[in-house]
Design a protein around this motif. Structure first.
Motif, PDB file in Angstrom:
ATOM      1  N   PHE A 275      -1.693   9.416   5.120  1.00  0.00           N
ATOM      2  CA  PHE A 275      -0.778   8.397   5.497  1.00  0.00           C
ATOM      3  C   PHE A 275       0.047   7.962   4.310  1.00  0.00           C
ATOM      4  O   PHE A 275      -0.535   8.039   3.100  1.00  0.00           O
ATOM      5  CB  PHE A 275      -1.338   7.353   6.048  1.00  0.00           C
ATOM      6  CG  PHE A 275      -2.064   7.555   7.433  1.00  0.00           C
ATOM      7  CD1 PHE A 275      -1.610   8.411   8.345  1.00  0.00           C
ATOM      8  CD2 PHE A 275      -3.497   7.035   7.673  1.00  0.00           C
ATOM      9  CE1 PHE A 275      -2.113   8.762   9.738  1.00  0.00           C
ATOM     10  CE2 PHE A 275      -4.181   7.594   8.914  1.00  0.00           C
ATOM     11  CZ  PHE A 275      -3.549   8.102   9.746  1.00  0.00           C
ATOM     12  N   SER A 276       1.347   7.484   4.468  1.00  0.00           N
ATOM     13  CA  SER A 276       1.987   7.064   3.299  1.00  0.00           C
ATOM     14  C   SER A 276       1.780   5.548   2.983  1.00  0.00           C
ATOM     15  O   SER A 276       1.672   4.703   4.079  1.00  0.00           O
ATOM     16  CB  SER A 276       3.378   7.277   3.337  1.00  0.00           C
ATOM     17  OG  SER A 276       3.923   6.475   4.426  1.00  0.00           O
ATOM     18  N   GLY A 277       1.384   5.038   1.792  1.00  0.00           N
ATOM     19  CA  GLY A 277       1.099   3.699   1.500  1.00  0.00           C
ATOM     20  C   GLY A 277       0.115   3.564   0.366  1.00  0.00           C
ATOM     21  O   GLY A 277      -0.305   4.776  -0.022  1.00  0.00           O
ATOM     22  N   SER A 278      -0.201   2.422   0.055  1.00  0.00           N
ATOM     23  CA  SER A 278      -1.131   2.310  -0.999  1.00  0.00           C
ATOM     24  C   SER A 278      -2.239   1.168  -0.815  1.00  0.00           C
ATOM     25  O   SER A 278      -2.140   0.475   0.361  1.00  0.00           O
ATOM     26  CB  SER A 278      -0.423   1.939  -2.192  1.00  0.00           C
ATOM     27  OG  SER A 278       0.181   0.409  -1.968  1.00  0.00           O
ATOM     28  N   VAL A 279      -3.225   1.085  -1.655  1.00  0.00           N
ATOM     29  CA  VAL A 279      -4.213   0.240  -1.517  1.00  0.00           C
ATOM     30  C   VAL A 279      -4.170  -0.912  -2.582  1.00  0.00           C
ATOM     31  O   VAL A 279      -3.968  -0.580  -3.785  1.00  0.00           O
ATOM     32  CB  VAL A 279      -5.753   1.061  -1.608  1.00  0.00           C
ATOM     33  CG1 VAL A 279      -6.756   0.231  -1.508  1.00  0.00           C
ATOM     34  CG2 VAL A 279      -5.712   1.884  -0.433  1.00  0.00           C
ATOM     35  N   VAL A 280      -4.073  -2.234  -2.032  1.00  0.00           N
ATOM     36  CA  VAL A 280      -3.779  -3.243  -3.299  1.00  0.00           C
ATOM     37  C   VAL A 280      -5.189  -4.048  -2.909  1.00  0.00           C
ATOM     38  O   VAL A 280      -5.495  -4.486  -1.826  1.00  0.00           O
ATOM     39  CB  VAL A 280      -2.328  -3.814  -3.145  1.00  0.00           C
ATOM     40  CG1 VAL A 280      -1.501  -2.681  -3.444  1.00  0.00           C
ATOM     41  CG2 VAL A 280      -2.191  -4.305  -1.815  1.00  0.00           C
TER      42      VAL A 280
END
Lengths: 260, 208
Positions: free
Chosen positions: B109-114
């Motif tokens: 999936f596209s996105g990031s972990v913050v």
């Protein structure tokens, strides 16, 4: 919105629940697994197992109970009492505990908090602190509240959080067992000083004591005999707090009947 | 419903899998805990795959890689077979993480972990919080629109792809706590610790 938690605590000795639980629904009031299952059905947000016998010989029994409970009851479990090493933390977590509470062992060796947090994450390291008021401050006691230490509660909690504790389980020894309510001044002071979730313990006597603890900054409130003796029914407590506007989970939703 | 789902739980040394396995068993899954995608995996012939996990992103990814799971995961997810990621198992599906340095994830999936912002409230988030339904999905079956689930985490997903966000949770800001596309699903919360609400979701997963 993150909810405030209601946590029944099961004090155990030699693998049995101390004081017992006064519920007709229980076949064996001393069986921790059955008691845990009952509190789960009544809608506890989390359970705490505290081994107050805490002898080394009993450690295996405690872990076995945690494992049996976690096989049957699907809610967060905190386990404490005499856990002294990273290896014992690992064993407790592997048995299905979500968090481990450390008290005397952390006082004797604060780096245990750091080692545990680095290895397993600070979210599963709970620092349990037993305190007694002395004038305008609170002194920390160790060994199940039997030995005064030289430490001030606020200083120790700040140090413990810095060392790796992800949550504080704070017991007022002055209030414990009295039913006079949680020590609100203590909760207000600690919640201002600690940047991690705070569990209030010691003194719950009425439903309103929970609301007061939450208002004072506690993220969770723990009680033992209040629930065991049926002074307060968990379902009534949740309904009353919820209807009164406290940020707790609503009474359990109706879900398909075919679930365990 | 047909035969019981045969569910493989990936054990890559990231946190306890006892509760996940037991909760799956309690909801009708036939469970096997597997640490490598080897002959035992082939023998078991799973219909469903669960990637649990608690801990640091970089270490988790490294362990998955070392045990040889990455090609199998890509293939499994590429074929749209039933998949459930839990907690770290959700975060690993995204593009990158900024936990202890920057790491590339599986980019399913596209996105990031913050990280949550310690200046805005207590970190980690520990406790029960609502998951607000944003897109309907078979995993939501029988659940109220905003059920409470149990969360324990310091990092969360951020994505601009709204089409995968099945549910979101408010802590500091709203963030995706339940994502999925077809039969590939993932949750930030712990269904195995969320009492009957969580069990209902695991049961629904078995019916995918």
């Amino acid at each position: 919105m993150l909810k405030k938690r209601i946590i029944p605590c099961l004090d155990m000795k030699g693998g049995r629940v101390v004081k017992g639980v006064c519920f007709e629904a229980l076949r064996d009031a001393g069986d921790p697994v059955e008691t845990a299952a009952l509190y789960d059905r009544l809608g506890a947000d989390e359970l705490c197992f505290l081994d107050i016998g805490a002898s080394v010989e009993n450690r295996g029994t405690l872990f076995e109970i945690v494992e049996r409970t976690a096989s049957r009851v699907f809610l967060p479990l905190t386990v404490g009492g005499g856990i002294r090493s990273v290896e014992e933390i690992r064993r407790a977590l592997n048995c299905g505990a979500d968090k481990v509470s450390l008290n005397s062992a952390a006082l004797a060796n604060p780096s245990l908090l750091t080692e545990g947090a680095l290895r397993f994450g600070s979210q599963c390291i709970v620092l349990a602190v037993d305190v007694k008021r002395e004038g305008g401050s609170w002194r920390v006691y160790s060994h199940g509240g039997t030995r005064p230490t030289s430490r001030d509660a606020i200083e120790w909690i700040v140090e413990g959080v810095r060392a790796g504790a992800g949550e504080i389980l704070l017991t007022s020894m002055d209030r414990d067992g009295t039913g006079e309510g949680y020590d609100i001044a203590l909760l207000e002071t600690v919640s201002r000083a600690a940047e991690v979730p705070l569990i209030a313990s010691g003194g719950a006597g009425t439903m309103d004591d929970f609301r007061k603890a939450f208002d004072a900054g506690a993220d969770a409130a723990l009680a033992a005999s209040l629930f065991h003796f049926g002074t307060v029914d968990l379902r009534d407590l949740r309904r009353t707090l919820y209807n009164g506007g406290a940020p707790v989970r609503p009474p359990l939703p109706d879900l398909p009947e075919d679930l365990p | 419903m047909g035969a019981a789902p045969r569910t493989a739980v990936i054990d890559y040394g990231m946190g306890n899998i006892h509760s996940v396995s037991k909760a799956l068993e309690a909801t009708g899954h036939k469970v096997r805990i597997l640490s490598h995608p080897d002959a035992a995996f082939e023998d078991f012939a799973p219909s469903h795959l669960v990637l649990p996990g608690v801990g640091a992103f970089g270490e988790g990814l490294g362990r998955l890689e070392k045990a040889g799971w990455i090609p199998l995961l890509r293939h499994w997810i590429g074929e749209d077979k039933p998949f459930l990621g839990i907690c770290l198992g959700m975060q690993l599906l995204f593009g990158e993480s900024h936990e202890f340095g920057t790491h590339r994830g599986l980019e399913i999936f596209s996105g990031s972990v913050v990280s949550f912002d310690p200046g805005q409230g207590k970190v980690p988030q520990i406790g029960w919080n609502e998951v607000r339904r944003t897109i309907d999905h078979p995993l939501w079956r029988g659940l109220p629109p905003e059920p409470d689930f149990y969360f324990v985490h310091s990092f969360h997903v951020r994505t601009s792809d709204r089409s995968i966000v099945l549910g979101e949770t408010l802590y500091q800001d709203p963030y995706p706590s339940f994502v999925g596309r077809s039969r590939v699903t993932a949750v930030q919360f712990h269904p195995e610790k969320s009492q009957r609400t969580g069990l209902a979701l695991l049961k629904n997963f078995g019916a995918l």
